[in-house]
Structure formats: C-alpha cells, structure tokens
Design a protein around this motif. Structure first.
Motif, PDB file in Angstrom:
ATOM      1  N   THR A   1       5.301   9.183   5.770  1.00  0.00           N
ATOM      2  CA  THR A   1       6.730   9.434   5.590  1.00  0.00           C
ATOM      3  C   THR A   1       7.326   8.567   4.489  1.00  0.00           C
ATOM      4  OG1 THR A   1       6.962  10.033   7.920  1.00  0.00           O
ATOM      5  CG2 THR A   1       8.976   9.484   6.729  1.00  0.00           C
ATOM      6  N   TYR A   2       7.036   7.276   4.530  1.00  0.00           N
ATOM      7  CA  TYR A   2       7.628   6.397   3.526  1.00  0.00           C
ATOM      8  C   TYR A   2       6.973   6.588   2.158  1.00  0.00           C
ATOM      9  CZ  TYR A   2      10.607   4.229   6.979  1.00  0.00           C
ATOM     10  OH  TYR A   2      11.589   4.019   7.926  1.00  0.00           O
ATOM     11  N   GLY A   3       5.715   7.019   2.145  1.00  0.00           N
ATOM     12  CA  GLY A   3       5.093   7.406   0.881  1.00  0.00           C
ATOM     13  C   GLY A   3       5.798   8.612   0.280  1.00  0.00           C
ATOM     14  N   CYS A   4       6.185   9.567   1.149  1.00  0.00           N
ATOM     15  CA  CYS A   4       6.939  10.750   0.697  1.00  0.00           C
ATOM     16  C   CYS A   4       8.304  10.342   0.162  1.00  0.00           C
ATOM     17  CB  CYS A   4       7.117  11.722   1.862  1.00  0.00           C
ATOM     18  SG  CYS A   4       5.858  12.996   1.951  1.00  0.00           S
ATOM     19  N   PHE A   5       8.960   9.412   0.860  1.00  0.00           N
ATOM     20  CA  PHE A   5      10.271   8.943   0.386  1.00  0.00           C
ATOM     21  C   PHE A   5      10.154   8.376  -1.026  1.00  0.00           C
ATOM     22  CE2 PHE A   5      11.882   7.895   4.964  1.00  0.00           C
ATOM     23  CZ  PHE A   5      12.056   9.248   5.203  1.00  0.00           C
ATOM     24  N   ILE A   6       9.121   7.562  -1.253  1.00  0.00           N
ATOM     25  CA  ILE A   6       8.941   6.932  -2.565  1.00  0.00           C
ATOM     26  C   ILE A   6       8.594   7.984  -3.617  1.00  0.00           C
ATOM     27  CG2 ILE A   6       7.482   5.334  -3.884  1.00  0.00           C
ATOM     28  CD1 ILE A   6       7.265   3.752  -1.173  1.00  0.00           C
ATOM     29  N   GLY A   7       7.720   8.934  -3.251  1.00  0.00           N
ATOM     30  CA  GLY A   7       7.375  10.008  -4.173  1.00  0.00           C
ATOM     31  C   GLY A   7       8.588  10.846  -4.551  1.00  0.00           C
TER      32      GLY A   7
ATOM     33  N   GLY B   1       0.809  -1.217   0.000  1.00  0.00           N
ATOM     34  CA  GLY B   1       0.000   0.000   0.000  1.00  0.00           C
ATOM     35  C   GLY B   1       0.837   1.260   0.000  1.00  0.00           C
ATOM     36  N   ILE B   2       1.949   1.248   0.732  1.00  0.00           N
ATOM     37  CA  ILE B   2       2.839   2.410   0.772  1.00  0.00           C
ATOM     38  C   ILE B   2       3.480   2.644  -0.584  1.00  0.00           C
ATOM     39  CG2 ILE B   2       4.987   3.310   1.754  1.00  0.00           C
ATOM     40  CD1 ILE B   2       4.208   1.935   4.387  1.00  0.00           C
ATOM     41  N   LEU B   3       3.924   1.573  -1.229  1.00  0.00           N
ATOM     42  CA  LEU B   3       4.519   1.693  -2.562  1.00  0.00           C
ATOM     43  C   LEU B   3       3.508   2.234  -3.571  1.00  0.00           C
ATOM     44  CD1 LEU B   3       6.615  -1.588  -2.737  1.00  0.00           C
ATOM     45  CD2 LEU B   3       7.524   0.727  -2.908  1.00  0.00           C
ATOM     46  N   GLY B   4       2.286   1.682  -3.517  1.00  0.00           N
ATOM     47  CA  GLY B   4       1.246   2.128  -4.448  1.00  0.00           C
ATOM     48  C   GLY B   4       0.913   3.591  -4.278  1.00  0.00           C
ATOM     49  N   SER B   5       0.698   4.018  -3.030  1.00  0.00           N
ATOM     50  CA  SER B   5       0.346   5.419  -2.785  1.00  0.00           C
ATOM     51  C   SER B   5       1.543   6.328  -3.062  1.00  0.00           C
ATOM     52  CB  SER B   5      -0.141   5.616  -1.348  1.00  0.00           C
ATOM     53  OG  SER B   5       0.865   5.298  -0.413  1.00  0.00           O
ATOM     54  N   GLY B   6       2.764   5.852  -2.765  1.00  0.00           N
ATOM     55  CA  GLY B   6       3.956   6.674  -2.999  1.00  0.00           C
ATOM     56  C   GLY B   6       4.177   6.973  -4.469  1.00  0.00           C
ATOM     57  N   VAL B   7       4.018   5.954  -5.294  1.00  0.00           N
ATOM     58  CA  VAL B   7       4.223   6.129  -6.732  1.00  0.00           C
ATOM     59  C   VAL B   7       3.075   6.915  -7.358  1.00  0.00           C
ATOM     60  CG1 VAL B   7       4.377   4.932  -8.942  1.00  0.00           C
ATOM     61  CG2 VAL B   7       5.656   4.066  -6.972  1.00  0.00           C
ATOM     62  N   LEU B   8       1.833   6.498  -7.056  1.00  0.00           N
ATOM     63  CA  LEU B   8       0.673   7.075  -7.729  1.00  0.00           C
ATOM     64  C   LEU B   8       0.313   8.463  -7.210  1.00  0.00           C
ATOM     65  CD1 LEU B   8      -1.575   3.880  -7.783  1.00  0.00           C
ATOM     66  CD2 LEU B   8      -0.503   4.960  -9.767  1.00  0.00           C
ATOM     67  N   TRP B   9       0.232   8.608  -5.882  1.00  0.00           N
ATOM     68  CA  TRP B   9      -0.300   9.833  -5.293  1.00  0.00           C
ATOM     69  C   TRP B   9       0.794  10.859  -5.025  1.00  0.00           C
ATOM     70  CZ3 TRP B   9      -3.418  10.035  -0.039  1.00  0.00           C
ATOM     71  CH2 TRP B   9      -4.133  11.231   0.017  1.00  0.00           C
ATOM     72  N   PHE B  10       1.820  10.442  -4.276  1.00  0.00           N
ATOM     73  CA  PHE B  10       2.885  11.390  -3.958  1.00  0.00           C
ATOM     74  C   PHE B  10       3.722  11.740  -5.185  1.00  0.00           C
ATOM     75  CE2 PHE B  10       1.807   9.588   0.118  1.00  0.00           C
ATOM     76  CZ  PHE B  10       1.958  10.627   1.017  1.00  0.00           C
ATOM     77  N   GLY B  11       3.921  10.786  -6.077  1.00  0.00           N
ATOM     78  CA  GLY B  11       4.765  11.023  -7.243  1.00  0.00           C
ATOM     79  C   GLY B  11       4.013  11.524  -8.453  1.00  0.00           C
TER      80      GLY B  11
ATOM     81  N   CYS C   1      -4.932  16.542 -16.194  1.00  0.00           N
ATOM     82  CA  CYS C   1      -5.750  16.665 -14.985  1.00  0.00           C
ATOM     83  C   CYS C   1      -6.547  15.389 -14.729  1.00  0.00           C
ATOM     84  CB  CYS C   1      -6.694  17.868 -15.103  1.00  0.00           C
ATOM     85  SG  CYS C   1      -5.869  19.466 -14.995  1.00  0.00           S
ATOM     86  N   LEU C   2      -6.977  14.732 -15.810  1.00  0.00           N
ATOM     87  CA  LEU C   2      -7.683  13.460 -15.667  1.00  0.00           C
ATOM     88  C   LEU C   2      -6.752  12.393 -15.096  1.00  0.00           C
ATOM     89  CD1 LEU C   2     -10.175  11.708 -16.098  1.00  0.00           C
ATOM     90  CD2 LEU C   2      -9.432  11.339 -18.461  1.00  0.00           C
ATOM     91  N   VAL C   3      -5.509  12.349 -15.592  1.00  0.00           N
ATOM     92  CA  VAL C   3      -4.525  11.411 -15.042  1.00  0.00           C
ATOM     93  C   VAL C   3      -4.277  11.716 -13.566  1.00  0.00           C
ATOM     94  CG1 VAL C   3      -2.100  10.677 -15.132  1.00  0.00           C
ATOM     95  CG2 VAL C   3      -3.403  10.962 -17.248  1.00  0.00           C
ATOM     96  N   ALA C   4      -4.211  13.010 -13.219  1.00  0.00           N
ATOM     97  CA  ALA C   4      -4.016  13.400 -11.820  1.00  0.00           C
ATOM     98  C   ALA C   4      -5.174  12.895 -10.952  1.00  0.00           C
ATOM     99  CB  ALA C   4      -3.900  14.924 -11.709  1.00  0.00           C
ATOM    100  N   ALA C   5      -6.392  13.033 -11.446  1.00  0.00           N
ATOM    101  CA  ALA C   5      -7.563  12.568 -10.698  1.00  0.00           C
ATOM    102  C   ALA C   5      -7.529  11.051 -10.498  1.00  0.00           C
ATOM    103  CB  ALA C   5      -8.842  12.972 -11.421  1.00  0.00           C
ATOM    104  N   LEU C   6      -7.150  10.321 -11.549  1.00  0.00           N
ATOM    105  CA  LEU C   6      -7.106   8.859 -11.465  1.00  0.00           C
ATOM    106  C   LEU C   6      -6.002   8.388 -10.521  1.00  0.00           C
ATOM    107  CD1 LEU C   6      -7.684   7.950 -15.232  1.00  0.00           C
ATOM    108  CD2 LEU C   6      -9.339   7.769 -13.357  1.00  0.00           C
ATOM    109  N   THR C   7      -4.814   9.011 -10.600  1.00  0.00           N
ATOM    110  CA  THR C   7      -3.728   8.609  -9.715  1.00  0.00           C
ATOM    111  C   THR C   7      -4.021   8.975  -8.264  1.00  0.00           C
ATOM    112  OG1 THR C   7      -2.563  10.668 -10.275  1.00  0.00           O
ATOM    113  CG2 THR C   7      -1.949   8.684 -11.488  1.00  0.00           C
ATOM    114  N   TYR C   8      -4.696  10.089  -8.053  1.00  0.00           N
ATOM    115  CA  TYR C   8      -5.117  10.483  -6.705  1.00  0.00           C
ATOM    116  C   TYR C   8      -6.078   9.449  -6.121  1.00  0.00           C
ATOM    117  CZ  TYR C   8      -8.558  12.975  -3.716  1.00  0.00           C
ATOM    118  OH  TYR C   8      -9.457  13.335  -2.745  1.00  0.00           O
ATOM    119  N   GLY C   9      -7.097   9.092  -6.892  1.00  0.00           N
ATOM    120  CA  GLY C   9      -8.080   8.123  -6.414  1.00  0.00           C
ATOM    121  C   GLY C   9      -7.464   6.760  -6.148  1.00  0.00           C
ATOM    122  N   ALA C  10      -6.642   6.279  -7.085  1.00  0.00           N
ATOM    123  CA  ALA C  10      -6.007   4.972  -6.919  1.00  0.00           C
ATOM    124  C   ALA C  10      -5.003   4.996  -5.771  1.00  0.00           C
ATOM    125  CB  ALA C  10      -5.314   4.567  -8.226  1.00  0.00           C
ATOM    126  N   GLY C  11      -4.320   6.127  -5.573  1.00  0.00           N
ATOM    127  CA  GLY C  11      -3.358   6.239  -4.483  1.00  0.00           C
ATOM    128  C   GLY C  11      -4.012   6.169  -3.124  1.00  0.00           C
TER     129      GLY C  11
END
Length: 300
Positions: free
Chosen positions: A190-196, A75-85, A162-172
């Motif tokens: 914190t670890y989500g931020c590190f990955i982002g 979950g941390i990897l997924g949110s770090g890549v999709l949402w934070f990054g 912006c659509l990609v941003a919305a999708l990555t936000y939701g999935a993250g």
C-alpha cells in the motif's frame, strides 16, 4: 517432522501466492495493450496506481492497519520510487516503441538483476539450481521474443527504456525484501503504491486531458490494472516474497510470458506459433528447475 511439515506448508502457500501474481501480471499485458492506444505511458501508470492506492488505502482504513514502522521505510521508499513509479512508466513507454517480442526479451533481464543483487546485497548466495533454472527460463524468454518479434521494428530508444524498466524492477524487488522483515505485505504494498502515485503525479494533467476522450473499455482496462495486477497481485507478491528468497521469486516471474501466450490465445483468439509454445514451455521448465532443492546424496 512438524517443523518440516510447517516449512512445506509455508512454501506451498508462498507458491500459490506467486502463482496468483504471475497469472494477474500476465493478464496485465493484454489490458495494457488495449488501454495504451488511448492513454500516454505516464497517464496510464498514474491512473493504475491511483486506483490501487485508493483501493488499498480503504482496506487499511477498514482494517485499522497502522503505518509501517520506521525500519521498513527505506525499503518501501526504494520499491515505491523504482518499481511502482519508474518501472511502470518506462515499461509503458518502451512498449510503444518496440514490438512485444523485443520488450519481453529485454524486460526478462529483470529476474537476473534480482538474482545478482539479492545474492550480493541480501546475502542470499547463488544456489546452483536457481542459476540453472534462470538460464533455462531466459533461453525460453528469448525464444518467445524471437517468435513474436517483427524484425526491424525495434528502436534504440525503446530498447533502452525496456532495459531501464528491467533494472528498476530488479532493484525495486531487492529494495522491498528487507522492508518485509518489519512490515506486513499489505503495508509494504500500500505505501509503495502511495509513493509510486506521488512519483507519477506530474502525469495527472495528462490523464485528466485524455480520460474524457477514452472509450469505456480503455477506462475499465485501466481500473482493472489498478485493482488486480497492482493492488491484489503486488500484495500476493509481497506475501510470497516474505516467505522465500528474492532470487526464487524473480525466477518465478519467468512464467509470465508463457501465461501471456495462453491468455492471448483464449481472450484475443491469437493462435501462438509452435516456436512460441516451445519458448513458453522452456520458461515454465526453467521456473520448475529454479525451485528445486539440490539433493546431495549421502551414503553410510
């Protein structure tokens, strides 16, 4: 009785944390608008995430917080890549190509994505009051978007970003929720931020090139984005998300456009039009509806 009081207390604390998040995320739009003229989308995202990572990393060192357990890492990897990054880069990029109104309308698809994915993947279901509130809030977001949109200024590329941003936000967000079963909010953030930060590392050269030419105000805005809308607000978000459903938290973010209007009014002396105020009020009403519990009347 005690159990009900405890549940109400937990819900209240989660709501307060969500309120802090909404306020700080709304303020981020004002800071991004100020800093974006001096930093590229990737450079701004990297600088923001680097600031947050250093701050949160120091907090973990001082508090001697151990790394998250193995079960939390997917979950941390997924949110770090999709949402934070990806989310932060594509949102910054998209807002350079479309006006704020169009961006607000497209990005506000995110909470709908959260509701659909969490109802399906996290088995949260589709509560009628949540769906009704999201429909009301989305209508309000459209009104805000239309009232602030400058006709004809939107590009297809900007809308798609912006659509990609919305999708990555939701999935993250949906990726992050399971991680909070095994790790604390500050660990997940914190670890989500590190990955982002690692995801946006290719933009480090761009930041190094633009930083010397940027005015102090733009640099301070970037630091503010890292300290408050990222380090603090993402932690309060994780705290609230651990104590309620992803669908409800997604619906809460519909209050962001209304708060942005108020902050811009106070900080930038931008007097909103009547239609903008109406849209903001509709957004807030939808959030209130989404958090209501459906009452089923029973008669003896």
């Amino acid at each position: 009785m005690d159990k009900t009081a405890d549940e109400n207390g937990t819900e209240r604390r989660a709501l307060i944390a969500a309120g802090v998040t909404v306020l700080l995320w709304a303020s981020a739009f004002v800071s991004i608008r100020s800093a974006a003229a001096h930093f590229g989308p990737g450079a701004l995202a990297f600088g923001r995430l680097l600031t947050a990572s250093v701050t949160l990393g120091l907090v973990l060192l001082v508090k001697r917080v151990p790394p998250p357990p193995r079960q939390a890492w997917p979950g941390i990897l997924g949110s770090g890549v999709l949402w934070f990054g990806l989310y932060m880069v594509t949102l910054n990029w998209g807002e350079q190509l479309v006006d704020a109104g169009t961006a607000a309308m497209v990005v506000n698809i995110g909470p709908i994505v959260i509701a659909l994915l969490s109802g399906w993947l996290l088995k949260e279901g589709f509560p009628p009051m949540l769906l009704a509130g999201m429909a009301v809030s989305f209508a309000g977001a459209v009104v805000v978007g239309l009232s602030t949109s400058h006709g004809g200024s939107a590009s297809l590329g900007g809308v798609l970003l912006c659509l990609v941003a919305a999708l990555t936000y939701g999935a993250g967000v949906v990726s992050q929720k399971p991680a909070l079963k095994y790790a604390s909010p500050i660990q997940v953030t914190t670890y989500g931020c590190f990955i982002g930060t690692a995801v946006t590392l290719p933009f480090a050269w761009q930041l190094a090139d633009q930083l010397p030419q940027a005015p102090l105000a733009a640099v301070l805005n970037m630091v503010y984005l890292g300290l408050f809308p990222t380090a603090l607000a993402f932690t309060t978000w994780s705290y609230a998300l651990a104590r309620t459903t992803a669908g409800k938290m997604g619906a809460t973010t519909y209050a962001v456009p209304a708060v942005v209007v108020l902050i811009a009014w106070v900080a930038l002396d931008e007097i909103p039009a009547g239609l903008t105020l109406l849209g903001g009020a509709i957004c807030l009403a939808g959030v209130a509806v989404s958090r209501m519990r459906r009452r089923v009347a029973s008669r003896a």
